[in-house]
Write a protein that holds these residues in place. Structure first.
Motif, PDB file in Angstrom:
ATOM      1  N   ASP A  87       0.855  -1.173   0.000  1.00 18.74           N
ATOM      2  CA  ASP A  87       0.000   0.000   0.000  1.00 18.74           C
ATOM      3  C   ASP A  87       0.894   1.227   0.000  1.00 18.74           C
ATOM      4  N   ASN A  88       0.890   1.994  -1.103  1.00 17.69           N
ATOM      5  CA  ASN A  88       1.740   3.171  -1.205  1.00 17.69           C
ATOM      6  C   ASN A  88       1.290   4.297  -0.281  1.00 17.69           C
ATOM      7  N   TRP A  89       0.042   4.292   0.136  1.00 15.32           N
ATOM      8  CA  TRP A  89      -0.470   5.355   0.989  1.00 15.32           C
ATOM      9  C   TRP A  89      -0.345   5.017   2.464  1.00 15.32           C
ATOM     10  N   ALA A  90       0.188   3.871   2.799  1.00 16.03           N
ATOM     11  CA  ALA A  90       0.253   3.448   4.196  1.00 16.03           C
ATOM     12  C   ALA A  90       1.097   4.402   5.031  1.00 16.03           C
ATOM     13  N   GLY A  91       2.123   5.001   4.436  1.00 17.56           N
ATOM     14  CA  GLY A  91       2.971   5.934   5.175  1.00 17.56           C
ATOM     15  C   GLY A  91       2.315   7.292   5.359  1.00 17.56           C
ATOM     16  N   ASP A  92       1.377   7.641   4.463  1.00 18.64           N
ATOM     17  CA  ASP A  92       0.684   8.935   4.575  1.00 18.64           C
ATOM     18  C   ASP A  92      -0.339   8.887   5.694  1.00 18.64           C
ATOM     19  N   LYS A  93      -0.544  10.026   6.318  1.00 28.21           N
ATOM     20  CA  LYS A  93      -1.557  10.069   7.374  1.00 28.21           C
ATOM     21  C   LYS A  93      -2.954  10.131   6.782  1.00 28.21           C
ATOM     22  N   ALA A  94      -3.107  10.805   5.674  1.00 29.44           N
ATOM     23  CA  ALA A  94      -4.421  10.913   5.046  1.00 29.44           C
ATOM     24  C   ALA A  94      -4.258  10.744   3.544  1.00 29.44           C
ATOM     25  N   PRO A  95      -4.982   9.822   2.930  1.00 26.69           N
ATOM     26  CA  PRO A  95      -4.921   9.684   1.489  1.00 26.69           C
ATOM     27  C   PRO A  95      -5.480  10.927   0.812  1.00 26.69           C
ATOM     28  N   SER A  96      -4.969  11.209  -0.383  1.00 25.00           N
ATOM     29  CA  SER A  96      -5.349  12.439  -1.064  1.00 25.00           C
ATOM     30  C   SER A  96      -6.548  12.248  -1.975  1.00 25.00           C
ATOM     31  N   SER A  97      -7.467  11.399  -1.642  1.00 23.42           N
ATOM     32  CA  SER A  97      -8.669  11.234  -2.455  1.00 23.42           C
ATOM     33  C   SER A  97      -9.862  10.977  -1.546  1.00 23.42           C
ATOM     34  N   SER A  98     -10.985  10.757  -2.167  1.00 23.03           N
ATOM     35  CA  SER A  98     -12.199  10.567  -1.391  1.00 23.03           C
ATOM     36  C   SER A  98     -12.479   9.095  -1.100  1.00 23.03           C
ATOM     37  N   PHE A  99     -11.462   8.233  -1.193  1.00 22.13           N
ATOM     38  CA  PHE A  99     -11.668   6.830  -0.871  1.00 22.13           C
ATOM     39  C   PHE A  99     -11.941   6.691   0.617  1.00 22.13           C
ATOM     40  N   PRO A 100     -12.805   5.751   1.002  1.00 25.19           N
ATOM     41  CA  PRO A 100     -13.064   5.580   2.433  1.00 25.19           C
ATOM     42  C   PRO A 100     -11.820   5.042   3.133  1.00 25.19           C
ATOM     43  N   GLN A 101     -11.581   5.565   4.310  1.00 27.02           N
ATOM     44  CA  GLN A 101     -10.430   5.114   5.074  1.00 27.02           C
ATOM     45  C   GLN A 101     -10.809   3.915   5.916  1.00 27.02           C
ATOM     46  N   VAL A 102      -9.844   3.028   6.099  1.00 29.06           N
ATOM     47  CA  VAL A 102     -10.052   1.840   6.902  1.00 29.06           C
ATOM     48  C   VAL A 102      -9.874   2.239   8.359  1.00 29.06           C
ATOM     49  N   PRO A 103     -10.842   1.916   9.214  1.00 34.48           N
ATOM     50  CA  PRO A 103     -10.673   2.253  10.616  1.00 34.48           C
ATOM     51  C   PRO A 103      -9.485   1.503  11.211  1.00 34.48           C
ATOM     52  N   PRO A 104      -8.804   2.093  12.176  1.00 36.66           N
ATOM     53  CA  PRO A 104      -7.606   1.450  12.718  1.00 36.66           C
ATOM     54  C   PRO A 104      -7.895   0.148  13.449  1.00 36.66           C
ATOM     55  N   THR A 105      -9.132  -0.114  13.834  1.00 34.46           N
ATOM     56  CA  THR A 105      -9.451  -1.345  14.545  1.00 34.46           C
ATOM     57  C   THR A 105      -9.826  -2.480  13.606  1.00 34.46           C
ATOM     58  N   ALA A 106      -9.859  -2.213  12.295  1.00 37.52           N
ATOM     59  CA  ALA A 106     -10.237  -3.255  11.343  1.00 37.52           C
ATOM     60  C   ALA A 106      -9.140  -4.318  11.301  1.00 37.52           C
ATOM     61  N   SER A 107      -9.561  -5.566  11.163  1.00 43.60           N
ATOM     62  CA  SER A 107      -8.566  -6.635  11.128  1.00 43.60           C
ATOM     63  C   SER A 107      -7.910  -6.680   9.755  1.00 43.60           C
ATOM     64  N   LEU A 108      -6.621  -6.912   9.760  1.00 41.43           N
ATOM     65  CA  LEU A 108      -5.874  -6.995   8.520  1.00 41.43           C
ATOM     66  C   LEU A 108      -5.967  -8.417   7.982  1.00 41.43           C
ATOM     67  N   PRO A 109      -5.875  -8.584   6.663  1.00 39.15           N
ATOM     68  CA  PRO A 109      -5.911  -9.936   6.111  1.00 39.15           C
ATOM     69  C   PRO A 109      -4.655 -10.692   6.542  1.00 39.15           C
ATOM     70  N   PRO A 110      -4.746 -12.011   6.644  1.00 39.76           N
ATOM     71  CA  PRO A 110      -3.575 -12.773   7.072  1.00 39.76           C
ATOM     72  C   PRO A 110      -2.468 -12.689   6.032  1.00 39.76           C
ATOM     73  N   THR A 111      -1.245 -12.656   6.508  1.00 38.78           N
ATOM     74  CA  THR A 111      -0.107 -12.638   5.597  1.00 38.78           C
ATOM     75  C   THR A 111       0.152 -14.061   5.111  1.00 38.78           C
ATOM     76  N   PRO A 112       0.706 -14.185   3.902  1.00 41.71           N
ATOM     77  CA  PRO A 112       0.959 -15.523   3.387  1.00 41.71           C
ATOM     78  C   PRO A 112       1.997 -16.253   4.233  1.00 41.71           C
ATOM     79  N   SER A 113       1.854 -17.554   4.310  1.00 43.57           N
ATOM     80  CA  SER A 113       2.806 -18.358   5.065  1.00 43.57           C
ATOM     81  C   SER A 113       4.102 -18.477   4.277  1.00 43.57           C
ATOM     82  N   PRO A 114       5.219 -18.825   4.925  1.00 44.61           N
ATOM     83  CA  PRO A 114       6.481 -18.955   4.207  1.00 44.61           C
ATOM     84  C   PRO A 114       6.444 -20.024   3.114  1.00 44.61           C
ATOM     85  N   SER A 115       5.594 -21.020   3.262  1.00 51.28           N
ATOM     86  CA  SER A 115       5.521 -22.061   2.238  1.00 51.28           C
ATOM     87  C   SER A 115       4.700 -21.612   1.038  1.00 51.28           C
ATOM     88  N   GLY A 116       4.025 -20.463   1.134  1.00 49.24           N
ATOM     89  CA  GLY A 116       3.239 -19.961   0.026  1.00 49.24           C
ATOM     90  C   GLY A 116       1.816 -20.451   0.015  1.00 49.24           C
TER      91      GLY A 116
END
Length: 178
Positions: free
Chosen positions: A22-51
């Motif tokens: 996510d290129n906007w992850a470092g920004d505090k506020a995205p520069s468009s009208s896209f809805p922001q994800v609340p900070p309490t939302a669960s993130l998707p699981p990361t892939p396992s090392p085996s793929g």
């Protein structure tokens, strides 16, 4: 006219896996009208090392019939086949065989192996390991003169290895992928 904003996501490959950044992850506020994800939302699981996906297994045993223990000695042959395939597996957990130019004149070929392919590849690797073990035992028991016959056979057969290997890989590729 206004400029097109930079893309939000970037896809890169790391260790044979695709990673979405996510290129906007470092920004505090995205520069468009896209809805922001609340900070309490669960993130998707990361892939396992085996793929593989981190989805829970369904009840009823292993989802991969090849890996199920106790079937036709499949565990040892599967481990040997995976070692020959350098651990590469497809999405269903089947080993992916990749041929090399030193033993296959049609190389580089990649294909998935079904249960019969795993048994044939694992059996071939097992036969080579037993053959090398017998040669080593003879060399230590009789002496290094015992290596004369295997080296002579390798020199005689060595020029035909790509032709023999190509026929073997052709038969392996034609086996059913169940």
């Amino acid at each position: 006219m206004s400029q097109v904003p930079p893309p939000r996501y970037r896809i890169v490959e790391r260790d044979r896996r695709l990673i979405v950044i996510d290129n906007w992850a470092g920004d505090k506020a995205p520069s468009s009208s896209f809805p922001q994800v609340p900070p309490t939302a669960s993130l998707p699981p990361t892939p396992s090392p085996s793929g593989r996906d981190l989805l829970p297994r369904t009840s009823g045993g292993s989802a991969n019939r090849i890996a199920r223990a106790g079937e036709d000695g499949g565990t040892l042959l599967r481990q040997l086949a995976l070692a020959a395939c350098a651990g590469a597996e497809d999405a269903e957990g089947r080993p992916i065989f990749t041929s090399a130019s030193w033993f296959d004149s049609k190389a580089k070929r990649e294909f998935s192996l079904g249960r019969s392919g795993v048994e044939r590849l694992g059996g071939t690797v097992l036969a080579f390991l037993i053959f090398i073990g017998l040669i080593a035992i003879l060399a230590f028991a009789i002496g290094f003169e015992a290596l004369f016959v295997p080296v002579f056979l390798f020199v005689v057969v060595g020029k035909n290895i790509p032709a023999i290997g190509t026929r073997w890989v052709d038969r392996l590729e034609k086996l059913p992928v169940d």
